[in-house]
Enzyme design. Structure first.
Site, mmCIF file in Angstrom:
data_model
loop_
_atom_site.group_PDB
_atom_site.id
_atom_site.type_symbol
_atom_site.label_atom_id
_atom_site.label_comp_id
_atom_site.label_asym_id
_atom_site.label_seq_id
_atom_site.Cartn_x
_atom_site.Cartn_y
_atom_site.Cartn_z
ATOM 1 N N LYS B 78 -11.387 -39.722 45.930
ATOM 2 C CA LYS B 78 -10.071 -39.051 45.837
ATOM 3 C C LYS B 78 -10.283 -37.567 46.088
ATOM 4 C CE LYS B 78 -6.273 -38.653 42.441
ATOM 5 N NZ LYS B 78 -5.861 -39.066 41.085
ATOM 6 N N SER B 153 -1.418 -41.108 40.808
ATOM 7 C CA SER B 153 -1.685 -40.232 41.927
ATOM 8 C C SER B 153 -2.860 -40.688 42.798
ATOM 9 C CB SER B 153 -1.963 -38.819 41.426
ATOM 10 O OG SER B 153 -3.071 -38.815 40.562
ATOM 11 N N SER B 177 -2.956 -42.552 36.485
ATOM 12 C CA SER B 177 -3.135 -42.430 37.929
ATOM 13 C C SER B 177 -4.157 -43.328 38.588
ATOM 14 C CB SER B 177 -3.446 -40.971 38.288
ATOM 15 O OG SER B 177 -2.284 -40.201 38.067
#
Lengths: 101, 486
Positions: B78, B153, B177
């Site tokens: 990420k 996210s 997330s």
């Protein structure tokens, strides 16, 4: 200052907060954020009804106490690598606009 | 196109020289090339360096060198974690040109274990959001239905794994997330106990809630990734000295004697009926595997979201004070004075949700409001933590849904920030309490994935993984993969 059960955040409040946070907002953004924040904080005001007189605030999630290490220099990153990333440098310093006028 | 193997199978095959790391990498890149135009999971792919690294690993294996338990396995990262490769942008314009001078601890641990960083995945800007639509660059699409969000996210990391292209990824979970997108996309996603995994080199959002966690197609894979990244790091003062068990051992199939609590507040009418039904069926399955099920209560569940947002946004407003386009990631600015340049850079560089967060955080921390908002929230946080400690005296784990709904269409919630926040209502209490939780696939509602959430007490990842693994192996959900759109 006691919080009322219906907190209202005005566009002026938002402008003041934006100045504190050094974030430029357009007038449209200021009023949109004012209504967003009012709606959100209105919803969150429910926590005001909980009794917390004898409850300590949680500052350490997993109960860790002050963590220290010996004050010894470590070679973590060559200064040149960091300076290479700055837009302007002057003799191993990051060059910025005047802080004091 | 054959499916890319799981991490466990891939690492085994590469070690045994049944498949070369180079061939595995080619297969991964080929799958990504097919899926990416439909999904847009990646902000940057390191195809060339990844292929070269794979060849290097093959040479080392040929010499008999021990490359590590993740030898040759491609892993996606990420983009809120620093990597020496490429950029680290947190999906924000204010960091668009930033190149990190170091690897985050989790990244260097993966590399030491032989894994290959294949690229940086998309996220909601600065990890704030539940749909990956808040990325400053572009949204990511759900591989199961590309008109829908993958969740957020960590939407990019989850989508890359969900489509079957990349065997594993790292995400971060501050309020759900990792778990929420995992539930939306049928992957396994773990949020470890706070302090279990180092946050060094991870761009901080809510520092007292953030944790890095693994995303994979099976629980065994997630356990392997967690074992590699977990453990004390002297560079993260919030990382724990708690010993790390080998999470890949003790994943037995039997749940006899295990006490599972079902918190009633996680099953209110706010949760879609079909999700309720699907998750209840999964809990029944736990019972048939030998567990005892009982109803428990967590009365503070409905205020957890308020506590979460007040604390996290306050911490975020402090964390984001450092972004000034001054020492790195410069921007084109018109203003002449230092103060005006700060305001202009931050006004232009931050997206809407980030600005909203900074304003809310600054409000909660400001003089006259601090006691009523931030301090109050911190006190209620103590109450929530005590509530979880108390419930775990009676049960070993909790079982619940992950989200109140299935993946929603792109654009459905972007106009209503409060609605977006409410998607996290079943995941945030876990971060507030600091305990670990996992989302494991447990079915589909109208062809959209549903996750089962298993929550354990602090440091209880081994039990949590055992329960999730037992459930997974008794079903076939983990073998189902989305079809490539035409």
């Amino acid at each position: 200052m006691a919080v009322t059960s219906k907190p209202t955040v005005t566009a002026d409040d938002v402008k003041r907060l934006a100045a504190l946070a050094r974030v430029r907002l357009t007038p449209a953004e200021a009023s949109e954020f004012a209504s967003d924040l009012s709606a959100i904080l209105n919803h969150f005001a429910r926590i005001q009804h909980l009794k917390t007189d004898t409850v300590p605030p949680l500052s350490d999630v997993m109960g860790t106490t002050n963590v220290t290490r010996p004050d010894e220099p470590q070679a973590l990153c060559p200064p040149k690598e960091l300076l290479d990333r700055a837009p302007e440098t002057h003799r191993d310093h990051v060059k910025v606009h005047a802080v004091f006028e | 196109m054959p499916t890319v193997p799981t991490i466990t199978d891939a690492a085994q095959a590469v070690h045994a020289r049944d498949i070369s790391a180079a061939a595995l990498m080619s297969q991964t890149l080929e799958q990504l090339a097919a899926w990416e135009p439909h999904v847009h999971a990646f902000l940057e792919q390191f195809s060339d360096s990844a292929q070269k690294q794979a060849e290097k690993i093959d040479k080392q294996l040929a010499k008999g060198t021990d490359v590590g338990p993740l030898a040759g396995v491609p892993i996606a990262i990420k983009d809120n974690m620093c990597t020496r490769e490429g950029h680290t942008t947190a999906a924000s314009k204010i960091l668009e040109t930033f190149t990190a001078p170091y690897d985050a601890t989790v990244v260097s641990r993966l590399k030491k274990a032989g894994a290959i960083v294949i690229g940086k995945t998309n996220l909601d800007e600065f990890a704030m959001g539940s749909s990956t639509e808040q990325s400053a660059f572009f949204p990511t699409n759900n591989p199961w239905d590309t008109s829908r969000v993958p969740g957020g996210s960590s939407g990019g990391s989850v989508a890359a794994v969900a489509c079957g292209a990349v065997p594993g990824a790292l995400g971060t979970d501050t309020g759900g997330s990792i778990r929420q997108p995992s539930s939306f996309c049928s992957t396994v996603g773990v949020k470890p106990t706070y302090g279990r995994v180092s946050r060094y080199g991870v761009i901080a959002y809510g520092s007292s809630h953030d944790q890095v966690g693994p995303i994979a197609r099976t629980v065994a894979d997630a356990a392997l990734l967690l074992r590699v990244i977990a453990g004390h790091d002297e560079r993260d003062a919030t990382s724990s000295q708690q010993p790390v068990p080998d999470f890949t051992q003790h994943l037995s199939g039997d749940l006899k004697g295990l006490k599972v609590g079902v918190p009633k507040e996680f099953f209110t009418e706010m949760v879609d009926q079909d999700i309720n039904r699907t998750v209840r069926a999964a809990i029944d399955q736990l019972k048939s595997l030998g567990a005892t099920i009982s109803e428990v209560s967590l009365p503070l569940t409905d205020v957890a979201i308020a506590v979460y947002y007040l604390i996290v946004k306050a911490e975020a407003s402090t964390n984001y004070a450092r972004y000034d386009a001054l020492r790195y990631a410069p921007m084109e600015l018109a203003a002449e004075t230092l103060l005006e340049r700060y305001e202009e850079a931050r006004g232009k560089g931050f997206g809407r949700e980030v600005k909203r967060a900074i304003l809310m955080g600054t409000y909660a921390l400001s003089s006259g409001y601090y006691d009523a908002w931030y301090k109050k929230a911190s006190q209620v946080r103590t109450l929530i933590r005590r509530e979880y400690e108390k419930v775990f005296k009676d049960v070993d784990v909790l079982a619940a849904p992950v989200t109140p709904e299935v993946a929603f269409p792109l654009g459905a919630k972007t106009q209503d920030p409060l609605a977006m926040y409410m998607s996290d209502v079943l995941t945030v209490p876990i971060n507030v309490a600091g305990v670990p939780a996992i989302s494991v696939p447990c079915g589909f509602v109208e062809n959209l994935p549903v996750g089962l959430q298993i929550i354990a007490p602090a440091w209880g990842e081994a039990t949590m993984l055992r329960v999730a693994h037992a459930y997974e192996q008794s079903q076939e959900w983990h073998k189902k993969l989305p079809t490539l759109p035409k």
